[in-house]
Write a protein that holds these residues in place. Structure first.
Motif, PDB file in Angstrom:
ATOM      1  N   VAL A   1       4.755   2.995   9.310  1.00  0.00           N
ATOM      2  CA  VAL A   1       3.753   4.016   9.628  1.00  0.00           C
ATOM      3  C   VAL A   1       3.851   4.351  11.110  1.00  0.00           C
ATOM      4  CG1 VAL A   1       2.118   3.412   7.779  1.00  0.00           C
ATOM      5  CG2 VAL A   1       1.997   2.230   9.998  1.00  0.00           C
ATOM      6  N   ILE A   2       3.203   5.443  11.504  1.00  0.00           N
ATOM      7  CA  ILE A   2       3.185   5.864  12.912  1.00  0.00           C
ATOM      8  C   ILE A   2       1.762   5.740  13.428  1.00  0.00           C
ATOM      9  CG2 ILE A   2       3.592   7.770  14.527  1.00  0.00           C
ATOM     10  CD1 ILE A   2       5.550   8.906  12.420  1.00  0.00           C
ATOM     11  N   ASP A   3       1.549   4.829  14.371  1.00  0.00           N
ATOM     12  CA  ASP A   3       0.207   4.684  14.935  1.00  0.00           C
ATOM     13  C   ASP A   3       0.048   5.612  16.134  1.00  0.00           C
ATOM     14  OD1 ASP A   3       1.329   3.418  17.218  1.00  0.00           O
ATOM     15  OD2 ASP A   3       1.212   1.459  16.238  1.00  0.00           O
ATOM     16  N   LEU A   4      -1.137   5.639  16.678  1.00  0.00           N
ATOM     17  CA  LEU A   4      -1.440   6.561  17.774  1.00  0.00           C
ATOM     18  C   LEU A   4      -0.554   6.312  18.981  1.00  0.00           C
ATOM     19  CD1 LEU A   4      -3.118   8.778  19.108  1.00  0.00           C
ATOM     20  CD2 LEU A   4      -4.839   7.031  19.688  1.00  0.00           C
ATOM     21  N   GLN A   5      -0.328   5.050  19.311  1.00  0.00           N
ATOM     22  CA  GLN A   5       0.491   4.734  20.474  1.00  0.00           C
ATOM     23  C   GLN A   5       1.914   5.228  20.280  1.00  0.00           C
ATOM     24  OE1 GLN A   5      -0.486   3.581  23.434  1.00  0.00           O
ATOM     25  NE2 GLN A   5       1.619   3.976  24.098  1.00  0.00           N
ATOM     26  N   GLU A   6       2.439   5.077  19.067  1.00  0.00           N
ATOM     27  CA  GLU A   6       3.790   5.559  18.786  1.00  0.00           C
ATOM     28  C   GLU A   6       3.838   7.077  18.803  1.00  0.00           C
ATOM     29  OE1 GLU A   6       5.482   1.990  15.900  1.00  0.00           O
ATOM     30  OE2 GLU A   6       4.136   3.513  15.076  1.00  0.00           O
ATOM     31  N   TYR A   7       2.799   7.709  18.289  1.00  0.00           N
ATOM     32  CA  TYR A   7       2.721   9.174  18.247  1.00  0.00           C
ATOM     33  C   TYR A   7       2.708   9.761  19.646  1.00  0.00           C
ATOM     34  CZ  TYR A   7       0.623  13.789  17.259  1.00  0.00           C
ATOM     35  OH  TYR A   7       0.348  15.137  17.195  1.00  0.00           O
ATOM     36  N   VAL A   8       1.877   9.221  20.496  1.00  0.00           N
ATOM     37  CA  VAL A   8       1.775   9.718  21.872  1.00  0.00           C
ATOM     38  C   VAL A   8       2.860   9.106  22.747  1.00  0.00           C
ATOM     39  CG1 VAL A   8       0.332   9.853  23.928  1.00  0.00           C
ATOM     40  CG2 VAL A   8      -0.692  10.139  21.673  1.00  0.00           C
ATOM     41  N   GLY A   9       3.092   7.820  22.586  1.00  0.00           N
ATOM     42  CA  GLY A   9       4.054   7.118  23.428  1.00  0.00           C
ATOM     43  C   GLY A   9       5.468   7.568  23.233  1.00  0.00           C
TER      44      GLY A   9
ATOM     45  N   PHE B   1      -4.319  13.798  16.686  1.00  0.00           N
ATOM     46  CA  PHE B   1      -3.867  12.732  15.796  1.00  0.00           C
ATOM     47  C   PHE B   1      -5.024  12.253  14.927  1.00  0.00           C
ATOM     48  CE2 PHE B   1      -3.276   8.303  14.679  1.00  0.00           C
ATOM     49  CZ  PHE B   1      -1.961   8.245  14.248  1.00  0.00           C
ATOM     50  N   THR B   2      -6.175  12.025  15.563  1.00  0.00           N
ATOM     51  CA  THR B   2      -7.338  11.508  14.853  1.00  0.00           C
ATOM     52  C   THR B   2      -7.943  12.543  13.913  1.00  0.00           C
ATOM     53  OG1 THR B   2      -7.865  10.022  16.696  1.00  0.00           O
ATOM     54  CG2 THR B   2      -9.646  10.524  15.136  1.00  0.00           C
ATOM     55  N   ALA B   3      -8.033  13.795  14.375  1.00  0.00           N
ATOM     56  CA  ALA B   3      -8.711  14.824  13.589  1.00  0.00           C
ATOM     57  C   ALA B   3      -7.829  15.467  12.532  1.00  0.00           C
ATOM     58  CB  ALA B   3      -9.269  15.902  14.525  1.00  0.00           C
ATOM     59  N   LEU B   4      -6.523  15.623  12.839  1.00  0.00           N
ATOM     60  CA  LEU B   4      -5.653  16.394  11.948  1.00  0.00           C
ATOM     61  C   LEU B   4      -4.552  15.579  11.284  1.00  0.00           C
ATOM     62  CD1 LEU B   4      -5.177  19.556  14.198  1.00  0.00           C
ATOM     63  CD2 LEU B   4      -6.804  19.250  12.326  1.00  0.00           C
ATOM     64  N   ARG B   5      -3.886  14.719  12.027  1.00  0.00           N
ATOM     65  CA  ARG B   5      -2.729  14.026  11.478  1.00  0.00           C
ATOM     66  C   ARG B   5      -3.121  12.875  10.554  1.00  0.00           C
ATOM     67  NH1 ARG B   5      -0.634  18.470  12.943  1.00  0.00           N
ATOM     68  NH2 ARG B   5      -0.194  18.716  15.159  1.00  0.00           N
ATOM     69  N   ASP B   6      -4.046  12.064  11.037  1.00  0.00           N
ATOM     70  CA  ASP B   6      -4.470  10.883  10.277  1.00  0.00           C
ATOM     71  C   ASP B   6      -5.539  11.287   9.258  1.00  0.00           C
ATOM     72  OD1 ASP B   6      -5.135   8.367   9.361  1.00  0.00           O
ATOM     73  OD2 ASP B   6      -6.333   7.857  11.128  1.00  0.00           O
ATOM     74  N   LYS B   7      -5.097  11.797   8.118  1.00  0.00           N
ATOM     75  CA  LYS B   7      -6.023  12.388   7.156  1.00  0.00           C
ATOM     76  C   LYS B   7      -6.926  11.359   6.473  1.00  0.00           C
ATOM     77  CE  LYS B   7      -2.987  16.341   6.294  1.00  0.00           C
ATOM     78  NZ  LYS B   7      -3.824  17.269   7.082  1.00  0.00           N
ATOM     79  N   ASN B   8      -6.415  10.155   6.248  1.00  0.00           N
ATOM     80  CA  ASN B   8      -7.265   9.152   5.588  1.00  0.00           C
ATOM     81  C   ASN B   8      -8.009   8.263   6.579  1.00  0.00           C
ATOM     82  OD1 ASN B   8      -5.305   7.428   6.589  1.00  0.00           O
ATOM     83  ND2 ASN B   8      -4.524   6.812   4.574  1.00  0.00           N
ATOM     84  N   LYS B   9      -7.880   8.555   7.860  1.00  0.00           N
ATOM     85  CA  LYS B   9      -8.639   7.914   8.930  1.00  0.00           C
ATOM     86  C   LYS B   9      -8.436   6.398   8.995  1.00  0.00           C
ATOM     87  CE  LYS B   9     -10.125  12.022   9.581  1.00  0.00           C
ATOM     88  NZ  LYS B   9      -9.395  12.847  10.571  1.00  0.00           N
ATOM     89  N   ASP B  10      -7.200   5.950   8.779  1.00  0.00           N
ATOM     90  CA  ASP B  10      -6.920   4.526   8.901  1.00  0.00           C
ATOM     91  C   ASP B  10      -6.234   4.192  10.214  1.00  0.00           C
ATOM     92  OD1 ASP B  10      -4.422   5.586   8.488  1.00  0.00           O
ATOM     93  OD2 ASP B  10      -3.837   4.168   6.896  1.00  0.00           O
ATOM     94  N   GLY B  11      -6.134   5.201  11.094  1.00  0.00           N
ATOM     95  CA  GLY B  11      -5.538   4.972  12.402  1.00  0.00           C
ATOM     96  C   GLY B  11      -4.037   5.074  12.435  1.00  0.00           C
ATOM     97  N   LYS B  12      -3.433   5.494  11.311  1.00  0.00           N
ATOM     98  CA  LYS B  12      -1.978   5.571  11.245  1.00  0.00           C
ATOM     99  C   LYS B  12      -1.564   6.783  10.414  1.00  0.00           C
ATOM    100  CE  LYS B  12      -1.878   0.521  11.227  1.00  0.00           C
ATOM    101  NZ  LYS B  12      -1.531  -0.696  10.433  1.00  0.00           N
ATOM    102  N   MET B  13      -0.343   7.255  10.636  1.00  0.00           N
ATOM    103  CA  MET B  13       0.234   8.301   9.801  1.00  0.00           C
ATOM    104  C   MET B  13       1.225   7.660   8.845  1.00  0.00           C
ATOM    105  SD  MET B  13       0.885  11.904  11.795  1.00  0.00           S
ATOM    106  CE  MET B  13       2.431  11.332  12.471  1.00  0.00           C
ATOM    107  N   ASP B  14       0.909   7.713   7.544  1.00  0.00           N
ATOM    108  CA  ASP B  14       1.855   7.196   6.568  1.00  0.00           C
ATOM    109  C   ASP B  14       2.871   8.279   6.226  1.00  0.00           C
ATOM    110  OD1 ASP B  14       0.619   8.991   4.783  1.00  0.00           O
ATOM    111  OD2 ASP B  14      -0.681   7.443   3.946  1.00  0.00           O
ATOM    112  N   LYS B  15       3.710   8.014   5.241  1.00  0.00           N
ATOM    113  CA  LYS B  15       4.793   8.937   4.919  1.00  0.00           C
ATOM    114  C   LYS B  15       4.278  10.303   4.494  1.00  0.00           C
ATOM    115  CE  LYS B  15       9.075   9.288   2.236  1.00  0.00           C
ATOM    116  NZ  LYS B  15       9.978   8.600   1.267  1.00  0.00           N
ATOM    117  N   GLU B  16       3.244  10.334   3.669  1.00  0.00           N
ATOM    118  CA  GLU B  16       2.728  11.614   3.190  1.00  0.00           C
ATOM    119  C   GLU B  16       2.030  12.385   4.293  1.00  0.00           C
ATOM    120  OE1 GLU B  16       3.544  13.059   0.342  1.00  0.00           O
ATOM    121  OE2 GLU B  16       4.822  11.276   0.201  1.00  0.00           O
TER     122      GLU B  16
END
Length: 313
Positions: free
Chosen positions: A206-214, A235-250
């Motif tokens: 998964v891609i977490d916030l630090q990886e997304y920005v970093g 990232f929080t409002a749009l990318r992380d749709k299920n609000k778990d703090g990470k971007m999964d594959k979908e």
């Protein structure tokens, strides 16, 4: 800065064969032009949205009379069902076709570079030799782990996916899918995979916030620029749709394949809204010609380029 956030390696061109390839980033939310989109002032945004500043100058080659005449002929092609009206969906399809046309023109321009034996296909070996040569034998970088060999293997994987008939050669359609995978539905899986490989630093899938920005900002001890806060909020409002703090594959797929944003539809709606004098949600030929300057300077006509082609008519 958002343009820097989406990682996708495009195929290596000759210029990259002599130096370390640069990550080419694009983003579905990036505006079509850096100009302010204010039609009350000018149509610069529309002019630059697809062809860029230099190509948009093509419009200057035509007089208003020539533009209207050729645009009128073009309208008849956009109106696919020949009912005398151009709908938003017909406009969207035309804009998408113009985007695809640019891709194939780009492929035509590069074709002889890769088709070394002139047999009208580009083999994997031709592409590999022209793009990498002996670079694959160079040792990996100790600084950032960069490896030409790893990049070559990644390209080989993408080439194989684009090679629909499995003959290990690419025709122009297949080469277009290889070089511009984001524009071909059957290539979207590899775009997602490559993005996650680039950004998932810790390898947890998964891609977490630090990886997304970093991925683009990792300067410890310095004050973060304002765009870091903006991107973190996105990232929080749009990318992380299920609000778990990470971007999964979908969630990554929704981002990189533009499934949550359609530039062509946005531009189509804009054009229809601006030219729809009677507000019936569709355009007549007269309404389009009345706003010829808007359409000649928009994706609908490839910003005047299509109007200068004699083979269009």
């Amino acid at each position: 800065m958002e343009l820097q956030l989406f990682v996708m390696y495009c195929a290596l061109c000759m210029v990259y064969a002599i130096s370390k390839p640069i990550k080419d980033r694009f983003n579905p939310d990036e505006p079509l032009s850096n100009r302010e989109h204010d039609d009350r002032e000018n149509f610069d945004y529309d002019h630059e949205a697809f062809l860029g500043q230099e190509e948009a100058k093509t419009f200057d080659q035509l007089t208003p009379e020539e533009s209207k005449e050729r645009l009128g002929m073009l309208v008849e092609r956009i109106d696919e069902d020949k009912d005398g009206f151009v709908t938003t969906e017909e406009m969207r399809k035309w804009i998408k076709d113009m985007q695809k046309r640019w891709i194939y023109e780009n492929i035509d321009h590069q074709w002889k570079t890769y088709d070394l034996n002139g047999d009208d296909v580009v083999s994997w070996e031709e592409y590999k030799n022209m793009s990498y040569g002996d670079l694959v034998d160079e040792p990996d970088s100790n600084d950032d782990g960069f490896s030409y060999r790893k990049m070559m293997l990644r390209d080989k994987r993408r080439f194989k996916l684009a090679d629909l008939d499995g003959d290990q050669n690419a025709n122009k359609e297949e080469l277009a899918a290889f070089i511009h995978p984001e524009n071909f539905d059957h290539m979207h899986d590899i775009v997602v995979v490559e993005t996650m490989e680039d950004m998932d630093i810790n390898g947890d899938g998964v891609i977490d916030l630090q990886e997304y920005v970093g991925d683009t900002y990792s300067q410890e001890g310095t004050a973060a620029p304002s765009w870091v806060k903006t991107e973190s909020e996105k990232f929080t409002a749009l990318r992380d749709k299920n609000k778990d703090g990470k971007m999964d594959k979908e969630e990554t797929r929704a981002w990189v394949t533009h499934s949550d944003y359609d530039h062509a539809m946005t531009e189509a709606k804009h054009l229809v809204n601006e030219a729809d004098a009677n507000k019936d949600g569709r355009l007549t030929k007269a309404e389009i010609l009345d706003k010829y300057d808007l359409f000649v300077g928009s994706q609908a006509t490839a910003f005047g380029k299509a109007l200068t082609r004699h083979d269009e008519f």
